[in-house]
Design a protein around this motif. Sequence first.
Motif, PDB file in Angstrom:
ATOM      1  N   GLU A 299      27.809  47.798 -63.752  1.00 50.16           N
ATOM      2  CA  GLU A 299      28.390  48.683 -62.725  1.00 50.16           C
ATOM      3  C   GLU A 299      29.695  48.094 -62.218  1.00 50.16           C
ATOM      4  O   GLU A 299      30.688  48.806 -62.101  1.00 50.16           O
TER       5      GLU A 299
ATOM      6  N   ASN B 272      21.865  55.721 -57.801  1.00 48.93           N
ATOM      7  CA  ASN B 272      23.195  55.624 -58.409  1.00 48.93           C
ATOM      8  C   ASN B 272      23.402  56.512 -59.622  1.00 48.93           C
ATOM      9  O   ASN B 272      24.545  56.723 -60.035  1.00 48.93           O
TER      10      ASN B 272
ATOM     11  N   ASN C 144      22.170  62.829 -60.209  1.00 49.18           N
ATOM     12  CA  ASN C 144      23.159  63.581 -59.427  1.00 49.18           C
ATOM     13  C   ASN C 144      22.562  64.083 -58.117  1.00 49.18           C
ATOM     14  O   ASN C 144      21.408  64.254 -57.988  1.00 49.18           O
TER      15      ASN C 144
ATOM     16  N   ARG D  58      33.108  49.911 -50.444  1.00 50.16           N
ATOM     17  CA  ARG D  58      32.593  49.670 -51.805  1.00 50.16           C
ATOM     18  C   ARG D  58      32.563  50.982 -52.580  1.00 50.16           C
ATOM     19  O   ARG D  58      31.545  51.660 -52.678  1.00 50.16           O
TER      20      ARG D  58
ATOM     21  N   TRP E  31      34.871  53.046 -55.933  1.00 52.52           N
ATOM     22  CA  TRP E  31      35.976  53.110 -56.882  1.00 52.52           C
ATOM     23  C   TRP E  31      36.563  54.504 -56.835  1.00 52.52           C
ATOM     24  O   TRP E  31      35.834  55.488 -56.672  1.00 52.52           O
TER      25      TRP E  31
ATOM     26  N   THR F 279      26.350  70.933 -56.602  1.00 47.91           N
ATOM     27  CA  THR F 279      25.705  69.689 -56.148  1.00 47.91           C
ATOM     28  C   THR F 279      25.111  68.876 -57.293  1.00 47.91           C
ATOM     29  O   THR F 279      24.824  67.698 -57.134  1.00 47.91           O
ATOM     30  N   ASP F 280      24.937  69.534 -58.450  1.00 46.04           N
ATOM     31  CA  ASP F 280      24.473  68.737 -59.582  1.00 46.04           C
ATOM     32  C   ASP F 280      25.643  68.050 -60.289  1.00 46.04           C
ATOM     33  O   ASP F 280      25.442  67.315 -61.262  1.00 46.04           O
ATOM     34  N   GLY F 281      26.844  68.298 -59.805  1.00 41.06           N
ATOM     35  CA  GLY F 281      28.015  67.640 -60.378  1.00 41.06           C
ATOM     36  C   GLY F 281      28.402  68.161 -61.743  1.00 41.06           C
ATOM     37  O   GLY F 281      29.262  67.587 -62.405  1.00 41.06           O
TER      38      GLY F 281
ATOM     39  N   THR G 236      28.293  65.039 -54.865  1.00 40.22           N
ATOM     40  CA  THR G 236      27.036  65.383 -55.524  1.00 40.22           C
ATOM     41  C   THR G 236      25.899  65.234 -54.516  1.00 40.22           C
ATOM     42  O   THR G 236      26.077  64.632 -53.454  1.00 40.22           O
TER      43      THR G 236
ATOM     44  N   ASN H 285      23.314  63.434 -54.351  1.00 40.24           N
ATOM     45  CA  ASN H 285      22.845  62.099 -53.965  1.00 40.24           C
ATOM     46  C   ASN H 285      23.929  61.288 -53.257  1.00 40.24           C
ATOM     47  O   ASN H 285      23.686  60.164 -52.849  1.00 40.24           O
TER      48      ASN H 285
ATOM     49  N   LYS I  89      26.407  59.870 -54.454  1.00 39.34           N
ATOM     50  CA  LYS I  89      26.933  58.761 -55.241  1.00 39.34           C
ATOM     51  C   LYS I  89      28.376  59.021 -55.659  1.00 39.34           C
ATOM     52  O   LYS I  89      29.185  58.102 -55.732  1.00 39.34           O
ATOM     53  N   PHE I  90      28.646  60.265 -55.977  1.00 39.95           N
ATOM     54  CA  PHE I  90      29.988  60.612 -56.458  1.00 39.95           C
ATOM     55  C   PHE I  90      30.616  61.656 -55.531  1.00 39.95           C
ATOM     56  O   PHE I  90      29.908  62.482 -54.955  1.00 39.95           O
TER      57      PHE I  90
ATOM     58  N   THR J 123      33.496  56.915 -56.704  1.00 33.63           N
ATOM     59  CA  THR J 123      32.147  56.425 -57.018  1.00 33.63           C
ATOM     60  C   THR J 123      31.752  55.424 -55.946  1.00 33.63           C
ATOM     61  O   THR J 123      32.384  54.371 -55.805  1.00 33.63           O
TER      62      THR J 123
ATOM     63  N   PHE K 178      29.564  52.660 -54.796  1.00 38.49           N
ATOM     64  CA  PHE K 178      28.551  51.769 -55.361  1.00 38.49           C
ATOM     65  C   PHE K 178      27.724  51.066 -54.291  1.00 38.49           C
ATOM     66  O   PHE K 178      26.959  50.148 -54.578  1.00 38.49           O
TER      67      PHE K 178
END
Lengths: 365, 689
Positions: A332, A362, A365, B179, B181, B201-203, B419, B421, B423-424, B444, B446
């Motif tokens: 990662e 992580n 989605n 944290r 990117w 939302t599922d990206g 998304t 979750n 995460k993105f 992203t 992390f």
Amino acid sequence: MKFKHLYLLLLASISTSINAQVEELTPEEQAYRDSITALNIENAAIANSQEAYNKGITLFAEKNYSASIEQFRKSVEFDPNFTAAYYNKGVAENEVGKYADAVKTLDKLIELKPSYSKAFFQRGRSYQGLNDYLKAEKDYEKSIALDATNPKAFYNYGTLRFLQSDYDGAITYFTKTIQLDPEFVNALNDRGSSHRMKGDYPKAIADYEAAIRKNPNLAFVLNNIGTTKTKMNDYKGAMEAYNRAVSIDANFHLTYNNRGVAQMDQGRLDDAVKDFNKAIALKSDYSAAESNLSGVYFKQKEYQKALDMANKAISHDKNNAAAYVNRGMAKEMLRDLNGACEDWQKAKELGDETGSNYYAGNCAN
Amino acid sequence: MMKSLLTTVFLSFIFAISAQNVEFKAANFKDDKDGLKAATDAIKKGDEYFNIANEAVFIIKSPGLNYELALNSYLKAQKFNPNNAELNFKIGVCYINSTYSAKGVSYIFKAHELDPACDNFMQFYYGKALQLDNKFSEAIKAYDAFEAEYKKADNFSKFVTQFKNECRTAQGAVQNPVRAWVDNVGELNTEFNDYAPSITTDGGEIIFTSDRPNGHTPNEAGSYDKDIYSSTLTDRKWSAPKQLTGGVNTTEDDVSNNLSYDGTKMLLHRSVDGQFDIFESTLNGANWTAPTAMPFQISSNKSNDIYAAYSADGWSIYFARDNANRENGYDIVYSSMQSKIQKNYMAAQMISTVNSKFNEGPVYIAIDGETMYICSEGNGSLGGYDIFVSKKSQGSWSKPVNLGYPINTPYDDFFFATTANGKFAYIASNRPEGKGGFDIYKVTFFGPEKAPVSATEDYLLASIANPVKDNSIEATVDVNKKSFTVFKGKTIDAMTKKAVEADIEITDNATGKIIETFTTNSATGKFIITLASGKNYGIAVKAEGYLFHSENFDIPMGSADNLVNKIIELKNIAIGSKIALRNIFFDTGKSTLRPESNSELDRLVKLMKDVPSLKIEISGHTDNTGSASLNNSLSQDRAAAVVAYLTGKGIAAGRMTAMGYGSTKPIASNDNAAGRQENRRTEFEIKGN
């Protein structure tokens, strides 16, 4: 045929020397003679069986187990009722890990002599070797029922309870073992481990320390003290135990690995690196230490080195879930999120909770 | 990386140009008066737009196309004379206030180098260029210098204050990056403006807006109108963007605002009669329906309404609204329905906690319904638009918090679509490292620093390290090689071969113990017993009237069917006992012994030798036929013949007497042949022992 010739020859010599002469046998005499012939055949077989049996014992003492098994096999072939030969054959088969063969041998023995408590113990050991804990337990139970003074039967039964996560049951049997044989340090260690698995660390430490008082040279018990104290966040105590363990056995790779973890937990990353490297030097395919070293490199932000070391760990143990977690983390940070997710998924499949959490947080989605 | 790039560019300017400001004066361009005139005309034309744009920016209004139009003119003059401080300054200002801000930095630096006093706002824009170049301390100094020189009693100072605050915020943010990117999504971006991303939302699907060439007629500044594009994610790559079909895109600006979480509805804004309104389109099969204007509560004819977003529960629309009465640019408002069936929206309400003195919007409501991402030029930005987050608690939205560097930069960083979750996320930014103008970036997260998994290892069960074995085996045994031999036989009279009942003792000579005693069968003299093989035995035989018999013999360790058969001949020694010698034969009428008599005679010889004390009488007998004297004579002769034979075999003559009894001692009747045969015989009688 051969015997007949011998008989005639012998008869001729007797006739000559003691003025005897051959005479036809009556039916009754013939029947009598046949019964003696049968008895002689039986006696000869028993003698052969005994000779093979004794040879087997000599070979067993020389640790030539395979040859001893062959002699015991001959012995029971000559005399199928020779229970001691079955027993010795079963023990020898257990010694060389031929557990399935040992089960067959001891089955026969128990059929011949159902009260043979040691046979049940040995067959329990065979089943344990075959990871058939249920049958092993039954045999140990039977062995104990036939002979309630054998601490080894209680001990082995206790280890089976432990392996099946019945730590209370394990404690009961280890305690009985210790009562029968207060010098049984393994039972003290294992009862300590049972307490530890229940989360009762003080009792675990008490048993481990009792074992060490009985035998101060058991590095693995000191190692257990170290890891238990680490769980208690008593790093000072853990380090003392680890240091003592390596002073007893400088080649005990486990202790270096575990001390490395304690070092890592305390933030002494450079010392941790040294310990993990020492563990790996002692055991070149030590996957757990390689995975741990990968973790230290990660903490030091040496992500490429962390990745390389995790790769090694996985090459040595394809089911090392921790290594997959750590490799995923390195990937990662090296911007290979897809690779990281694959590793966390693998760790998840292997049942690792951290891997599962990382994957869920992580990758999905 | 970017910092060093800008530094390099800056240094190249230093070395490439002379540090001298070149005025647009005839004296400087004696050889190109026409060129000078064209350049000064261009500057003059550019100035018209430039001044209009500056005034709009001053009151937090859109400068429209004015900076672009000014820039087009200025760049023509710049070609003629690139070393004029004022022109470089103006070009820099045009760029900085456009979506291509990064291009303005070098022009401002050059202008400052050529003549730092070329414009009253030089220090202000120099500070802005330094801020964009991440030189925050120097930027603050420039802003301070501007403040010291700027004496007008207007509210422009709020910009200076804001920018200085931005620099201070940015200093901390850059030192403590979050944290995450932030990566340019190259598949979606062009050298033109690509922005307003919104995702399912599922990206898996994204829509965004771009003013890339679209086949329409460019505006007077040469730019194309904005259209909405879509792309899908396959194998972690975005497909080539396609313009949305179905009447969403027009020849006017159509700007995507928000894609519903499931991707079936979309909010967008477009210009209607010079004013922005919010529209909605729905996905019908593969096509989007022609957008319809949202109700007046959202698309008001009295305000610009842009950047709308669906609430998580679908009851409200959040959006940014501007109107002539407000001095703080766009503010975030929301309007909620009373009924989803009637879609009767209520009047829009402003969310005061998230609005600042500067522009707000776009806005994005996360699917949890309690997280709002707001883009703002105020609220503690690092510069330009930044993205902030506000949390809903007990019905109120919290004060927005800057998402931090590197999500936010001194450039415009806005829009936010995440998304499920979290995460993105996708954002838009005109930061320098893009392809040009606004680009779409993928964020992203992390998360907090992950803890590596460490593993200790134990021998919790001692049997792993120190196996408990019970490998004691049963002991050796004495090998018992038992073998038996059948010992049979019979006891007989040595002379007559008749059975004799006898007592027998068998002794194991190794131990001296008597192991068997028995009596042979009285009728047959037989016996049968079993003896262990491989031993030497003694046998003692006793029978009344017979000589004691003993011997020793071996029973060897033989085969399983050993058999020893022994005939024991006993010698009769009782005085007075008479024994007929039936196997002695004479020639008829004579006393001559026939040869076939020898065996019988030899047995007698042996008996006499075996028992030296034995004294016997040999007697001859006849039947009663013939003369008595002849019979007597013949029997005497025959007895003597036997004695003579024995004497000839070494038996002392004194131990024997010969007697002829003729027919005087018959043992059977002479009346028949069989009796007479019995009576014709030779006997011996034990006379002494």
